[in-house]
Scaffold this motif. Structure first.
Motif, PDB file in Angstrom:
ATOM      1  N   VAL A   9       0.879  -1.162   0.000  1.00  0.00           N
ATOM      2  CA  VAL A   9       0.000   0.000   0.000  1.00  0.00           C
ATOM      3  C   VAL A   9       0.916   1.211   0.000  1.00  0.00           C
ATOM      4  N   VAL A  10       0.856   1.999  -1.059  1.00  0.00           N
ATOM      5  CA  VAL A  10       1.713   3.183  -1.149  1.00  0.00           C
ATOM      6  C   VAL A  10       0.892   4.383  -0.697  1.00  0.00           C
ATOM      7  N   GLY A  11       1.287   4.998   0.423  1.00  0.00           N
ATOM      8  CA  GLY A  11       0.539   6.129   0.986  1.00  0.00           C
ATOM      9  C   GLY A  11      -0.147   5.711   2.267  1.00  0.00           C
ATOM     10  N   VAL A  35       2.688  -1.059   4.333  1.00  0.00           N
ATOM     11  CA  VAL A  35       2.300   0.326   4.031  1.00  0.00           C
ATOM     12  C   VAL A  35       3.578   1.150   3.933  1.00  0.00           C
ATOM     13  N   TYR A  36       3.758   1.826   2.790  1.00  0.00           N
ATOM     14  CA  TYR A  36       4.909   2.704   2.588  1.00  0.00           C
ATOM     15  C   TYR A  36       4.440   4.149   2.701  1.00  0.00           C
ATOM     16  N   GLU A  37       5.012   4.882   3.632  1.00  0.00           N
ATOM     17  CA  GLU A  37       4.629   6.282   3.840  1.00  0.00           C
ATOM     18  C   GLU A  37       5.884   7.146   3.750  1.00  0.00           C
ATOM     19  N   GLN A  38       5.797   8.168   2.895  1.00  0.00           N
ATOM     20  CA  GLN A  38       7.019   8.949   2.659  1.00  0.00           C
ATOM     21  C   GLN A  38       7.392   9.835   3.849  1.00  0.00           C
ATOM     22  N   SER A  39       6.408  10.263   4.624  1.00  0.00           N
ATOM     23  CA  SER A  39       6.716  11.146   5.749  1.00  0.00           C
ATOM     24  C   SER A  39       6.988  10.310   6.998  1.00  0.00           C
ATOM     25  N   SER A  62     -13.677  16.439  10.981  1.00  0.00           N
ATOM     26  CA  SER A  62     -14.860  15.614  11.253  1.00  0.00           C
ATOM     27  C   SER A  62     -15.216  14.830   9.989  1.00  0.00           C
ATOM     28  N   PHE A  63     -16.201  13.956  10.114  1.00  0.00           N
ATOM     29  CA  PHE A  63     -16.627  13.196   8.924  1.00  0.00           C
ATOM     30  C   PHE A  63     -18.146  13.208   8.841  1.00  0.00           C
ATOM     31  N   LEU A  64     -18.627  13.020   7.613  1.00  0.00           N
ATOM     32  CA  LEU A  64     -20.068  12.907   7.414  1.00  0.00           C
ATOM     33  C   LEU A  64     -20.540  11.590   8.009  1.00  0.00           C
ATOM     34  N   ALA A 246       9.565   6.338   4.028  1.00  0.00           N
ATOM     35  CA  ALA A 246       9.844   5.397   2.929  1.00  0.00           C
ATOM     36  C   ALA A 246       9.033   5.813   1.705  1.00  0.00           C
ATOM     37  N   ALA A 247       9.589   6.779   0.948  1.00  0.00           N
ATOM     38  CA  ALA A 247       8.911   7.219  -0.278  1.00  0.00           C
ATOM     39  C   ALA A 247       9.106   6.165  -1.358  1.00  0.00           C
ATOM     40  N   VAL A 248       8.022   5.831  -2.036  1.00  0.00           N
ATOM     41  CA  VAL A 248       8.129   4.947  -3.197  1.00  0.00           C
ATOM     42  C   VAL A 248       8.392   5.854  -4.396  1.00  0.00           C
ATOM     43  N   LEU A 278      -2.312   2.144  -4.828  1.00  0.00           N
ATOM     44  CA  LEU A 278      -1.636   3.428  -4.950  1.00  0.00           C
ATOM     45  C   LEU A 278      -2.529   4.497  -4.329  1.00  0.00           C
ATOM     46  N   ALA A 279      -2.281   4.806  -3.060  1.00  0.00           N
ATOM     47  CA  ALA A 279      -3.176   5.703  -2.311  1.00  0.00           C
ATOM     48  C   ALA A 279      -2.467   7.015  -1.999  1.00  0.00           C
ATOM     49  N   VAL A 280      -1.977   7.655  -3.052  1.00  0.00           N
ATOM     50  CA  VAL A 280      -1.297   8.943  -2.903  1.00  0.00           C
ATOM     51  C   VAL A 280      -2.013   9.961  -3.790  1.00  0.00           C
ATOM     52  N   PRO A 281      -1.854  11.270  -3.514  1.00  0.00           N
ATOM     53  CA  PRO A 281      -2.508  12.272  -4.358  1.00  0.00           C
ATOM     54  C   PRO A 281      -2.062  12.185  -5.819  1.00  0.00           C
ATOM     55  N   ARG A 287       3.432  10.552 -11.251  1.00  0.00           N
ATOM     56  CA  ARG A 287       4.870  10.268 -11.408  1.00  0.00           C
ATOM     57  C   ARG A 287       5.120   8.756 -11.382  1.00  0.00           C
ATOM     58  N   LEU A 288       4.433   8.058 -10.467  1.00  0.00           N
ATOM     59  CA  LEU A 288       4.654   6.617 -10.334  1.00  0.00           C
ATOM     60  C   LEU A 288       4.042   5.838 -11.503  1.00  0.00           C
ATOM     61  N   LEU A 289       2.979   6.397 -12.092  1.00  0.00           N
ATOM     62  CA  LEU A 289       2.317   5.709 -13.209  1.00  0.00           C
ATOM     63  C   LEU A 289       3.012   5.984 -14.533  1.00  0.00           C
ATOM     64  N   ALA A 408      -3.190  20.303  -1.379  1.00  0.00           N
ATOM     65  CA  ALA A 408      -3.960  19.368  -0.545  1.00  0.00           C
ATOM     66  C   ALA A 408      -5.380  19.111  -1.024  1.00  0.00           C
ATOM     67  N   LEU A 409      -5.977  20.100  -1.667  1.00  0.00           N
ATOM     68  CA  LEU A 409      -7.408  19.952  -1.962  1.00  0.00           C
ATOM     69  C   LEU A 409      -7.656  19.942  -3.474  1.00  0.00           C
ATOM     70  N   PRO A 410      -8.162  18.821  -3.989  1.00  0.00           N
ATOM     71  CA  PRO A 410      -8.332  18.678  -5.438  1.00  0.00           C
ATOM     72  C   PRO A 410      -9.337  19.681  -6.002  1.00  0.00           C
ATOM     73  N   GLY A 445     -12.805  14.079   1.249  1.00  0.00           N
ATOM     74  CA  GLY A 445     -13.517  13.723   2.476  1.00  0.00           C
ATOM     75  C   GLY A 445     -13.137  12.350   2.976  1.00  0.00           C
ATOM     76  N   ILE A 446     -13.205  12.198   4.284  1.00  0.00           N
ATOM     77  CA  ILE A 446     -12.791  10.938   4.903  1.00  0.00           C
ATOM     78  C   ILE A 446     -13.657   9.765   4.429  1.00  0.00           C
ATOM     79  N   PRO A 447     -15.002   9.890   4.426  1.00  0.00           N
ATOM     80  CA  PRO A 447     -15.792   8.728   3.995  1.00  0.00           C
ATOM     81  C   PRO A 447     -15.477   8.304   2.565  1.00  0.00           C
ATOM     82  N   VAL A 448     -15.351   9.265   1.672  1.00  0.00           N
ATOM     83  CA  VAL A 448     -15.076   8.942   0.264  1.00  0.00           C
ATOM     84  C   VAL A 448     -13.728   8.237   0.146  1.00  0.00           C
ATOM     85  N   CYS A 449     -12.742   8.728   0.905  1.00  0.00           N
ATOM     86  CA  CYS A 449     -11.403   8.137   0.817  1.00  0.00           C
ATOM     87  C   CYS A 449     -11.370   6.741   1.451  1.00  0.00           C
ATOM     88  N   VAL A 450     -12.105   6.551   2.535  1.00  0.00           N
ATOM     89  CA  VAL A 450     -12.191   5.219   3.154  1.00  0.00           C
ATOM     90  C   VAL A 450     -12.814   4.242   2.160  1.00  0.00           C
TER      91      VAL A 450
HETATM   92  C1  FAD Z   1      -7.006  21.232   5.680  1.00  0.00           C
HETATM   93  C2  FAD Z   1      -7.929  20.093   5.348  1.00  0.00           C
HETATM   94  C3  FAD Z   1      -9.081  19.907   6.076  1.00  0.00           C
HETATM   95  C4  FAD Z   1      -9.938  18.862   5.771  1.00  0.00           C
HETATM   96  N1  FAD Z   1     -11.055  18.677   6.528  1.00  0.00           N
HETATM   97  C5  FAD Z   1     -11.833  17.607   6.307  1.00  0.00           C
HETATM   98  C6  FAD Z   1     -12.914  17.314   7.179  1.00  0.00           C
HETATM   99  O1  FAD Z   1     -13.157  18.011   8.187  1.00  0.00           O
HETATM  100  N2  FAD Z   1     -13.674  16.221   6.894  1.00  0.00           N
HETATM  101  C7  FAD Z   1     -13.403  15.402   5.831  1.00  0.00           C
HETATM  102  O2  FAD Z   1     -14.128  14.417   5.632  1.00  0.00           O
HETATM  103  N3  FAD Z   1     -12.362  15.634   5.005  1.00  0.00           N
HETATM  104  C8  FAD Z   1     -11.576  16.714   5.231  1.00  0.00           C
HETATM  105  N4  FAD Z   1     -10.510  16.954   4.406  1.00  0.00           N
HETATM  106  C9  FAD Z   1     -10.250  16.021   3.302  1.00  0.00           C
HETATM  107  C10 FAD Z   1      -9.664  14.727   3.810  1.00  0.00           C
HETATM  108  O3  FAD Z   1      -8.787  14.975   4.867  1.00  0.00           O
HETATM  109  C11 FAD Z   1      -8.936  14.022   2.686  1.00  0.00           C
HETATM  110  O4  FAD Z   1      -9.817  13.877   1.586  1.00  0.00           O
HETATM  111  C12 FAD Z   1      -8.422  12.648   3.108  1.00  0.00           C
HETATM  112  O5  FAD Z   1      -7.871  12.657   4.414  1.00  0.00           O
HETATM  113  C13 FAD Z   1      -7.399  12.180   2.104  1.00  0.00           C
HETATM  114  O6  FAD Z   1      -6.917  10.913   2.496  1.00  0.00           O
HETATM  115  P1  FAD Z   1      -5.960  10.081   1.544  1.00  0.00           P
HETATM  116  O7  FAD Z   1      -5.477   8.917   2.298  1.00  0.00           O
HETATM  117  O8  FAD Z   1      -6.651   9.805   0.271  1.00  0.00           O
HETATM  118  O9  FAD Z   1      -4.765  11.081   1.173  1.00  0.00           O
HETATM  119  P2  FAD Z   1      -3.662  11.757   2.095  1.00  0.00           P
HETATM  120  O10 FAD Z   1      -4.196  12.063   3.423  1.00  0.00           O
HETATM  121  O11 FAD Z   1      -3.119  12.856   1.252  1.00  0.00           O
HETATM  122  O12 FAD Z   1      -2.573  10.629   2.267  1.00  0.00           O
HETATM  123  C14 FAD Z   1      -1.673  10.306   1.251  1.00  0.00           C
HETATM  124  C15 FAD Z   1      -0.361   9.896   1.890  1.00  0.00           C
HETATM  125  O13 FAD Z   1       0.514   9.461   0.875  1.00  0.00           O
HETATM  126  C16 FAD Z   1       1.819   9.846   1.232  1.00  0.00           C
HETATM  127  N5  FAD Z   1       2.635   9.813   0.009  1.00  0.00           N
HETATM  128  C17 FAD Z   1       2.614  10.667  -1.046  1.00  0.00           C
HETATM  129  N6  FAD Z   1       3.497  10.273  -1.978  1.00  0.00           N
HETATM  130  C18 FAD Z   1       4.093   9.138  -1.511  1.00  0.00           C
HETATM  131  C19 FAD Z   1       5.078   8.253  -2.038  1.00  0.00           C
HETATM  132  N7  FAD Z   1       5.627   8.465  -3.229  1.00  0.00           N
HETATM  133  N8  FAD Z   1       5.452   7.182  -1.289  1.00  0.00           N
HETATM  134  C20 FAD Z   1       4.897   6.961  -0.077  1.00  0.00           C
HETATM  135  N9  FAD Z   1       3.959   7.772   0.466  1.00  0.00           N
HETATM  136  C21 FAD Z   1       3.556   8.844  -0.247  1.00  0.00           C
HETATM  137  C22 FAD Z   1       1.636  11.217   1.836  1.00  0.00           C
HETATM  138  O14 FAD Z   1       2.734  11.586   2.641  1.00  0.00           O
HETATM  139  C23 FAD Z   1       0.349  11.028   2.624  1.00  0.00           C
HETATM  140  O15 FAD Z   1       0.595  10.645   3.954  1.00  0.00           O
HETATM  141  C24 FAD Z   1      -9.637  17.998   4.704  1.00  0.00           C
HETATM  142  C25 FAD Z   1      -8.465  18.186   3.951  1.00  0.00           C
HETATM  143  C26 FAD Z   1      -7.616  19.213   4.275  1.00  0.00           C
HETATM  144  C27 FAD Z   1      -6.357  19.395   3.472  1.00  0.00           C
END
Ligand code: FAD
Length: 469
Positions: A9-11, A35-39, A62-64, A246-248, A278-281, A287-289, A408-410, A445-450
């Motif tokens: 799991v990348v990210g 799980v590989y996390e770059q930070s 918070s989450f919906l 551990a950045a991939v 591939l769970a990264v933005p 870049r990875l693709l 951070a925000l698409p 959003g957290i629910p959509v991402c989960v």
């Molecule tokens: C300021 C802010 C406030 C928000 N508030 C809310 C809220 O109140 N409620 C809500 O539902 N949503 C909220 N959101 C949206 C929500 O937080 C996100 O949609 C969600 O957390 C994204 O999760 P994710 O796992 O998809 O991505 P991310 O949280 O971005 O996680 C991706 C991870 O991948 C890692 N990564 C990147 N590249 C690599 C690589 N090459 N190798 C390894 N690791 C890598 C990153 O370091 C990161 O830890 C908010 C977002 C922001 C920015």
């Protein structure tokens, strides 16, 4: 297929961790999940910090509670799965305000992210255009079309409804502008009804009727111990090996799966696995693709992101209104985009000593230059603007924190959903054991991402030969 399966799991954001939990629950026993996390920290945009001895969210807050169809949201289901159901708490003050002409006015109820289904109810804030929302004899939006939310609402209700209601409410979620954001991706329920209804009032009402909310049912929830507890519990439940810092950097297809290049260029580590989530933005994903699926990379990489900063301050006994916070239309000329009165909104955070925690969000898409300012400058401006909006000088903060979230925000331009579907279809056809998940693809959003992480895990299980359980 070799046993046990090895899945990377990348990210290590919530999407990647939800994928890891679902893999543990549904893949054959013994599956090796890494799980590989770059930070240095897991959780991505979920980060609970501390201010003046008080837990505070430095990222998502918070989450919906419900999904668009009215069922329990994926975030709630995950919290329950992780034994945190009892920790879910709800806002004790839900009413928020809009800043209009420098002062606070309650946000009118009954809208869909600011788009009214009853024009009279929003009259305290915005005057809708007269007689523009007429039945032209056909649906508002064509069967396969997408438009910007701003374009649709301007054409039907006029500019003021967009600028004073829809823009600040969408901006509160995406830090973007209604004129740039896709109706289909940011307001899917309205997009569905707009393809049937002939007026926008009709479409809003139909969307609201399609997802009726039980009276008094809470819309939002969070976890009493902070959202980082969700992250920690997911890591534990997944039984995954966690690799921090551990950045991939590269993904290469092999005869049986994937080779990951992990870590610094000077001293890379090569890891072979059977499948990858591939769970990264979008930018790192593109870049990875680029190597294994260049056309998919181009589609994914087209997505742009807004940067924001969250300025949080602990204030000794300030005079705050009984509101959860406020949103600021960009026409007000303030740096603050939104503010949350944490200790008012969340009853479990109230303090007997009257210390209040206030968080302001700064930064709109296209205005990144403001974020170049040093932390102290941002904090001083936020403090001054808060005092002005509240009409009372706030005391000096006893503690403060500035959290920057770059890219951070698409920003979903119209047509995003179709571009994403095409990219996913192409990826699935070429590489079924490499699946995209998380921020930037299916929505914010957290629910959509989960949900996205869980779906990715299920696709991987199917691609590797089905579940053993
Ligand atoms: C300021 C802010 C406030 C928000 N508030 C809310 C809220 O109140 N409620 C809500 O539902 N949503 C909220 N959101 C949206 C929500 O937080 C996100 O949609 C969600 O957390 C994204 O999760 P994710 O796992 O998809 O991505 P991310 O949280 O971005 O996680 C991706 C991870 O991948 C890692 N990564 C990147 N590249 C690599 C690589 N090459 N190798 C390894 N690791 C890598 C990153 O370091 C990161 O830890 C908010 C977002 C922001 C920015």
């Amino acid at each position: 297929m070799r046993q046990p399966w090895r899945v990377a799991v990348v990210g290590g954001g919530i999407a990647g961790l939800a994928a890891a939990v679902r893999l543990r629950d549904s893949a054959p026993a013994g599956t090796e999940i890494t799980v590989y996390e770059q930070s240095g920290a897991l959780g991505g945009k979920l980060r609970t910090g501390e201010l003046a001895g008080q837990p505070v969210e430095f990222g998502a807050e918070s989450f919906l509670m419900r999904d668009p169809a009215g069922a329990e949201s994926a975030a709630v289901a995950l919290a329950r799965r992780l034994g945190l159901g009892e920790k879910i708490v709800h806002p004790t003050v839900g009413q928020a305000a809009l800043v209009i002409d420098g002062g606070l006015r309650p946000i009118p109820g009954g809208t869909l992210v600011g788009v009214p289904g009853d024009l009279e109810r929003v009259a305290t804030v915005a005057r809708p255009a007269a007689d523009a929302d007429i039945d032209g004899g056909r649906p508002l939006v064509g069967p396969d079309a997408d438009v910007s939310v701003g374009a649709l609402v301007r054409s039907r209700f006029g500019n003021e409804v967009v600028e004073r209601l829809v823009d600040p409410m969408l901006g509160g979620v995406y830090a973007g502008r209604a004129d740039d954001l896709s109706l289909v991706t940011t307001m899917p329920a309205l997009a569905r009804t707009a393809r049937v209804e002939h007026t926008l009032v009709g479409a809003v009402r139909a969307a609201q009727a399609a997802a009726p909310r039980a009276p008094g049912a809470p819309v939002f929830g969070t976890l009493a111990g902070g959202l980082s507890t969700l992250v920690e519990a997911a890591v534990t439940a997944s039984g995954a090996t966690v690799r921090r810092d551990a950045a991939v950097r590269e993904l290469t297809a092999t005869e049986t799966g994937w080779r990951l290049t992990v870590g610094p260029t000077r001293d890379p580590e090569l890891v072979d696995v059977d499948a990858v989530v591939l769970a990264v933005p979008a930018r790192p994903a593109a870049r990875l693709l680029a190597g294994p699926a260049p056309s998919v990379a181009a589609g994914v990489g087209a997505l742009d992101y807004a940067s924001v900063a969250l300025v949080t301050m602990a204030l000794p006994q300030p005079r705050l209104p009984e509101l959860s916070g406020f949103l600021v239309p960009s026409t007000e000329g303030l740096l603050i985009k939104a503010a949350t009165f944490f200790t008012t909104k969340w009853g479990h955070l109230r303090r007997p000593d009257g210390l209040a925690v206030v968080r302001a969000s700064v930064g709109r898409y296209g205005e990144e230059a403001h974020l170049q300012r040093p932390d102290a400058d941002l904090a001083a401006t936020v403090h001054r603007e808060l005092s002005a909006v509240l009409g009372t000088p706030l005391p000096a903060p006893v503690d403060g924190h500035v959290q920057r979230w770059g890219g951070a925000l698409p920003q979903y331009a119209p047509g995003h959903a179709d571009r994403l579907a095409a990219a996913r279809t192409a990826l699935r056809a070429a590489h079924p054991t490499l699946v995209l998940a998380g921020a930037g693809y299916d929505g914010v959003g957290i629910p959509v991402c989960v949900r996205s992480g869980e779906t990715a895990a299920e696709e991987i299980i199917t691609a590797l030969g089905g579940s053993a359980r």
